[in-house]
Design an enzyme around this catalytic site. Structure first.
Site, PDB file in Angstrom:
ATOM      1  N   HIS A 254       1.502   0.573 -13.282  1.00 26.48           N
ATOM      2  CA  HIS A 254       2.363  -0.586 -13.570  1.00 26.48           C
ATOM      3  C   HIS A 254       3.814  -0.098 -13.614  1.00 26.48           C
ATOM      4  CE1 HIS A 254       3.511  -4.493 -15.075  1.00 26.48           C
ATOM      5  NE2 HIS A 254       4.254  -3.892 -15.984  1.00 26.48           N
TER       6      HIS A 254
ATOM      7  N   ASN B 267      -4.900   2.262 -13.283  1.00 27.10           N
ATOM      8  CA  ASN B 267      -3.943   1.300 -12.752  1.00 27.10           C
ATOM      9  C   ASN B 267      -2.543   1.899 -12.863  1.00 27.10           C
ATOM     10  OD1 ASN B 267      -2.950  -1.297 -11.822  1.00 27.10           O
ATOM     11  ND2 ASN B 267      -2.291  -1.693 -13.935  1.00 27.10           N
TER      12      ASN B 267
ATOM     13  N   GLY C 165       0.774  -1.239   0.000  1.00 27.92           N
ATOM     14  CA  GLY C 165       0.000   0.000   0.000  1.00 27.92           C
ATOM     15  C   GLY C 165       0.800   1.281   0.000  1.00 27.92           C
TER      16      GLY C 165
ATOM     17  N   GLU D  54       6.676   6.288  -8.852  1.00 26.81           N
ATOM     18  CA  GLU D  54       5.255   5.905  -8.830  1.00 26.81           C
ATOM     19  C   GLU D  54       4.481   6.804  -7.869  1.00 26.81           C
ATOM     20  OE1 GLU D  54       4.189   1.723  -8.471  1.00 26.81           O
ATOM     21  OE2 GLU D  54       6.205   1.146  -9.061  1.00 26.81           O
TER      22      GLU D  54
ATOM     23  N   LEU E 211      -9.241  -8.425 -13.260  1.00 29.20           N
ATOM     24  CA  LEU E 211     -10.666  -8.067 -13.273  1.00 29.20           C
ATOM     25  C   LEU E 211     -11.304  -8.532 -14.589  1.00 29.20           C
ATOM     26  CD1 LEU E 211     -10.070  -4.571 -11.736  1.00 29.20           C
ATOM     27  CD2 LEU E 211     -11.342  -6.439 -10.641  1.00 29.20           C
TER      28      LEU E 211
ATOM     29  N   MET F 283      -3.956  -7.447  -6.664  1.00 26.23           N
ATOM     30  CA  MET F 283      -3.431  -8.627  -7.357  1.00 26.23           C
ATOM     31  C   MET F 283      -4.533  -9.571  -7.861  1.00 26.23           C
ATOM     32  SD  MET F 283      -0.349  -7.838  -7.408  1.00 26.23           S
ATOM     33  CE  MET F 283       0.514  -9.303  -7.965  1.00 26.23           C
TER      34      MET F 283
ATOM     35  N   GLU G 123      -7.554  -6.283 -21.251  1.00 27.81           N
ATOM     36  CA  GLU G 123      -6.251  -6.932 -21.270  1.00 27.81           C
ATOM     37  C   GLU G 123      -5.426  -6.416 -20.082  1.00 27.81           C
ATOM     38  OE1 GLU G 123      -6.979  -4.630 -24.061  1.00 27.81           O
ATOM     39  OE2 GLU G 123      -8.470  -6.196 -24.418  1.00 27.81           O
ATOM     40  N   VAL G 124      -4.626  -7.301 -19.494  1.00 26.28           N
ATOM     41  CA  VAL G 124      -3.822  -6.923 -18.323  1.00 26.28           C
ATOM     42  C   VAL G 124      -2.750  -5.894 -18.715  1.00 26.28           C
ATOM     43  CG1 VAL G 124      -2.139  -7.790 -16.641  1.00 26.28           C
ATOM     44  CG2 VAL G 124      -4.220  -9.089 -17.116  1.00 26.28           C
ATOM     45  N   ASP G 125      -2.629  -4.837 -17.894  1.00 26.75           N
ATOM     46  CA  ASP G 125      -1.622  -3.788 -18.089  1.00 26.75           C
ATOM     47  C   ASP G 125      -1.703  -3.155 -19.478  1.00 26.75           C
ATOM     48  OD1 ASP G 125      -0.667  -4.183 -15.492  1.00 26.75           O
ATOM     49  OD2 ASP G 125       0.657  -5.787 -16.136  1.00 26.75           O
TER      50      ASP G 125
HETATM   51  C1  GRF Z   1       3.713  -1.178  -7.421  1.00 29.60           C
HETATM   52  O1  GRF Z   1       5.009  -1.377  -7.918  1.00 29.60           O
HETATM   53  C2  GRF Z   1       2.731  -1.042  -8.552  1.00 29.60           C
HETATM   54  O2  GRF Z   1       3.265  -0.420  -9.685  1.00 29.60           O
HETATM   55  C3  GRF Z   1       2.392  -2.469  -8.857  1.00 29.60           C
HETATM   56  O3  GRF Z   1       2.344  -3.108  -7.600  1.00 29.60           O
HETATM   57  C4  GRF Z   1       3.177  -2.409  -6.684  1.00 29.60           C
HETATM   58  C5  GRF Z   1       2.331  -2.033  -5.516  1.00 29.60           C
HETATM   59  O4  GRF Z   1       3.085  -1.477  -4.467  1.00 29.60           O
HETATM   60  N1  GRF Z   1       1.162  -2.549  -9.612  1.00 29.60           N
HETATM   61  P1  GRF Z   1       2.358  -0.794  -3.236  1.00 29.60           P
HETATM   62  O5  GRF Z   1       1.412  -1.852  -2.644  1.00 29.60           O
HETATM   63  O6  GRF Z   1       1.608   0.388  -3.734  1.00 29.60           O
HETATM   64  O7  GRF Z   1       3.428  -0.432  -2.275  1.00 29.60           O
END
Ligand code: GRF
Length: 213
Positions: free
Chosen positions: A108, A106, A11, A173, A92, A89, A142-144
């Site tokens: 990635h 999302n 998180g 991120e 969907l 994880m 499609e995923v990602d």
């Molecule tokens: C991140 O690297 C995100 O890009 C990927 O999963 C990870 C989640 O990390 N989809 P966190 O739970 O936000 O720390």
């Protein structure tokens, strides 16, 4: 704009989104956090901020569609308008991604469309790319995959391990996801065709960390 964040684990992106949305002029409000795991460490960030938490354990549902239906009903019961996947994880269903089309984001940890799916950083290193990064995008079946809102770019160093690269990208991120959410929630980013157009007056949809020698 009432926004939910869906998590399964650590998180750290949730924490960044909560922090950004607590600022005075934030366009989005984190109004709900959903986890498919009751023990997800990230839930502490929601609880600390006084944000409602719902746990929906996918193992209690007969199939993907039943789980997704419950997810959707829960989001609607909180009058959620935007949904951010942040380390959620579960894949969907096409029904869910269709229902929440252009309202579902999302993140990635690669420069999509390169290296979708799991084991991203190891594959990026094996391919010898000089740059990698993160992508915030609208979700399609499609995923990602889906229209790109914001990308962040970091250099790849010769001595990088997957863990070192992941850590560098994660920092970015935490800046890119709040920016993307703010652009969408404020109406300054919108989907046209399969591309996202950003208002000329808004922050551009790219962040670069300067490569240091
Ligand atoms: C991140 O690297 C995100 O890009 C990927 O999963 C990870 C989640 O990390 N989809 P966190 O739970 O936000 O720390």
């Amino acid at each position: 704009m009432r926004t939910a964040v869906l998590i399964s684990g650590r998180g750290s992106n949730l924490e960044a989104l909560i922090g950004a949305c607590a600022r005075p002029r934030a366009a989005a409000e984190i109004a709900l956090v959903i986890s498919n795991r009751a023990n997800a460490a990230g839930l502490q960030h929601a609880r600390a901020a006084g944000i409602p938490v719902e746990t929906i354990d996918h193992r209690r549902f007969a199939g993907r569609e039943e789980f997704d239906q419950r997810l959707s009903n829960t989001l609607q019961s909180y009058e959620i308008k935007l949904v951010c996947l942040a380390g959620f994880m579960r894949v969907l269903s096409a029904w869910f991604t269709g229902h929440w089309r252009d309202r579902l984001l999302n993140i990635h940890p690669s420069l999509l469309p390169a290296f979708p799916g799991l084991d991203t950083h190891r594959r990026a290193l094996a391919a010898g790319v000089r740059f990698s990064g993160c992508t915030v995008h609208f979700v399609r079946a499609e995923v990602d995959a889906g229209p790109i809102i914001v990308q962040g770019v970091v250099p790849v160093r010769p001595e990088d391990t997957p863990e070192a690269l992941a850590a560098r990208i994660l920092q970015l991120e935490h800046r890119c996801y709040p920016l993307a959410l703010d652009l969408v929630a404020s109406g300054r980013a919108r989907v046209e065709g399969e591309r996202v157009l950003i208002d000329a007056a808004a922050a551009p949809g790219v962040m670069v960390i300067n490569p240091k020698p």
